[in-house]
Design an enzyme around this catalytic site. Structure first.
Site, short mmCIF file in Angstrom:
data_model
loop_
_atom_site.label_atom_id
_atom_site.label_comp_id
_atom_site.label_asym_id
_atom_site.label_seq_id
_atom_site.Cartn_x
_atom_site.Cartn_y
_atom_site.Cartn_z
N ASN A 13 0.91 -1.25 -0.03
CA ASN A 13 -0.02 0.02 0.15
C ASN A 13 0.92 1.11 0.08
O ASN A 13 1.69 1.34 0.91
CB ASN A 13 -1.00 -0.01 1.31
CG ASN A 13 -2.01 0.98 1.28
OD1 ASN A 13 -2.77 0.98 2.39
ND2 ASN A 13 -2.17 1.60 0.29
N CYS A 75 -6.13 5.71 7.90
CA CYS A 75 -5.23 4.84 6.94
C CYS A 75 -4.25 4.16 7.68
O CYS A 75 -3.40 4.82 8.34
CB CYS A 75 -4.69 5.48 5.79
SG CYS A 75 -3.57 4.55 4.88
N ASN A 170 -12.80 4.96 9.52
CA ASN A 170 -13.45 5.07 7.95
C ASN A 170 -14.33 3.88 7.95
O ASN A 170 -14.15 2.80 8.61
CB ASN A 170 -12.30 5.08 7.05
CG ASN A 170 -11.32 4.19 7.11
OD1 ASN A 170 -11.22 3.09 8.04
ND2 ASN A 170 -10.24 3.89 6.20
N HIS A 172 -16.12 0.46 6.39
CA HIS A 172 -15.94 -0.76 5.88
C HIS A 172 -17.10 -1.58 5.59
O HIS A 172 -17.96 -1.91 6.67
CB HIS A 172 -14.87 -1.40 6.44
CG HIS A 172 -13.36 -0.76 6.34
ND1 HIS A 172 -12.66 -0.83 5.33
CD2 HIS A 172 -13.00 0.08 7.00
CE1 HIS A 172 -11.38 -0.26 5.64
NE2 HIS A 172 -11.74 0.49 6.70
N GLU A 221 -10.58 -0.04 -2.20
CA GLU A 221 -10.54 1.19 -1.50
C GLU A 221 -11.55 2.14 -1.99
O GLU A 221 -11.47 2.64 -3.20
CB GLU A 221 -9.06 1.73 -0.99
CG GLU A 221 -8.53 0.69 -0.09
CD GLU A 221 -7.13 1.44 0.83
OE1 GLU A 221 -7.66 2.54 0.94
OE2 GLU A 221 -6.14 0.73 0.51
N CYS A 230 -4.56 -3.10 2.97
CA CYS A 230 -5.32 -1.97 3.76
C CYS A 230 -5.40 -2.22 4.92
O CYS A 230 -5.92 -3.14 5.51
CB CYS A 230 -6.76 -1.75 3.03
SG CYS A 230 -7.87 -0.61 3.81
N GLY A 233 -8.84 -2.14 6.53
CA GLY A 233 -9.55 -2.97 5.89
C GLY A 233 -9.08 -4.21 6.55
O GLY A 233 -10.08 -5.18 7.01
#
Length: 287
Positions: A13, A75, A170, A172, A221, A230, A233
């Protein structure tokens, strides 16, 4: 202006990391998008901006911009690159730091073996706070988790997939698949990302369970497309699997770009993410 940057990655990533402590950076979404462009800019999944904190008790502020130029909340792989960057640049001599993000404060630390562990905070599991609109849906209970049906429009046909809605700062949507290699990530990932049930869009996770402490994962993403790994993730997938009764902590997560380790003590407890961070090169670009 000529902008100095560092190219880094965490399990594939990849990031452009910028020192905003010693210089003032105030770019437009178009400029962030240019930096992330793999043909006309540097190229990266995310651009990470290191700044002075605006909250008491924090060492730094951490801002994240996706390749489409949009700013996002969190992130996980980037947070590991962040701590390696501030250490290598001499911005701190601490092995453990407190970092202000749009999603809240995180606490990454540099381990003796060179890996980096991040306290990602407790997952958000209430649908409305993910945010996920569950109104009118009939969820399916599995263990302590609720699986929500998402109807996808595929070339005139309709298909329903069952997802766990989890936020790690964030959003998911995690689904279990038989084989990540044959999962329709490129086909259904964009449909899930832009699904009307997710008002802020969503990261789509496709998880294959190998055993109770080992999974394979692909993530489409939000604002980027499929990435080689991720971090948030991986955290969301492990949380979903543990809540479903399919996994036990700690969980090894094999992404296409490398391996991550996720530990979670259960409801209300923080998720711990451990993995590598690598500096690729230093550069300068006119922007």
């Amino acid at each position: 202006m000529k902008l100095k940057f560092t190219k880094m990655h965490g399990a594939g990533n990849d990031f452009v990391v910028i020192d905003g402590v010693n210089q003032h950076i105030d770019f437009t979404p178009a400029q962030w998008k240019l930096l992330g462009d793999r043909r006309f800019g540097v190229g990266a999944d995310q651009i990470l901006l290191v700044e002075k904190p605006t909250e008491d008790g924090c060492d730094f502020r951490y801002r994240i911009f996706n390749a489409d130029g949009g700013e996002v909340e969190q992130c996980g792989n980037g947070s590991r690159a962040f701590v390696k960057f501030v250490s290598e640049k001499g911005l701190t001599d601490k092995h453990s730091i407190s970092v202000q993000t749009k999603a809240g404060v995180i606490a990454p630390r540099l381990e003796a073996d060179g890996s980096i562990t991040v306290d990602m905070g407790a997952p958000i599991l209430e649908p409305g706070r993910v945010p996920f609109d569950a109104d009118g849906l009939h969820g399916e209970q599995q263990g302590r988790d609720t699986l929500w049906p998402l109807v996808l429009e595929l070339g005139g046909a309709r298909e329903s997939v069952l997802i766990s809605a989890v936020s790690m700062g964030n959003p998911h949507a995690v689904q279990v698949v038989d084989d990540v290699e044959t999962a329709p990530v490129e086909l259904t990932g964009p449909l899930i990302e832009h699904h009307v049930r997710f008002p802020n869009r969503v990261n789509a996770g496709f998880m294959q369970i190998i055993n109770r402490q080992h999974v394979k994962l692909r993530v489409f993403e939000r604002g980027v497309g499929e990435t080689l790994a991720c971090g948030t993730g991986a955290c969301a997938a492990a949380v979903a699997g543990i809540r479903r009764g399919l996994l036990d902590s700690p969980v090894r997560v094999d992404a296409r770009g490398g391996q991550l380790s996720i530990a979670w003590g259960g409801e209300g407890q923080p998720v711990w993410l451990t993995g590598p961070a690598v500096t690729v090169y230093e550069g300068e670009i006119e922007i």
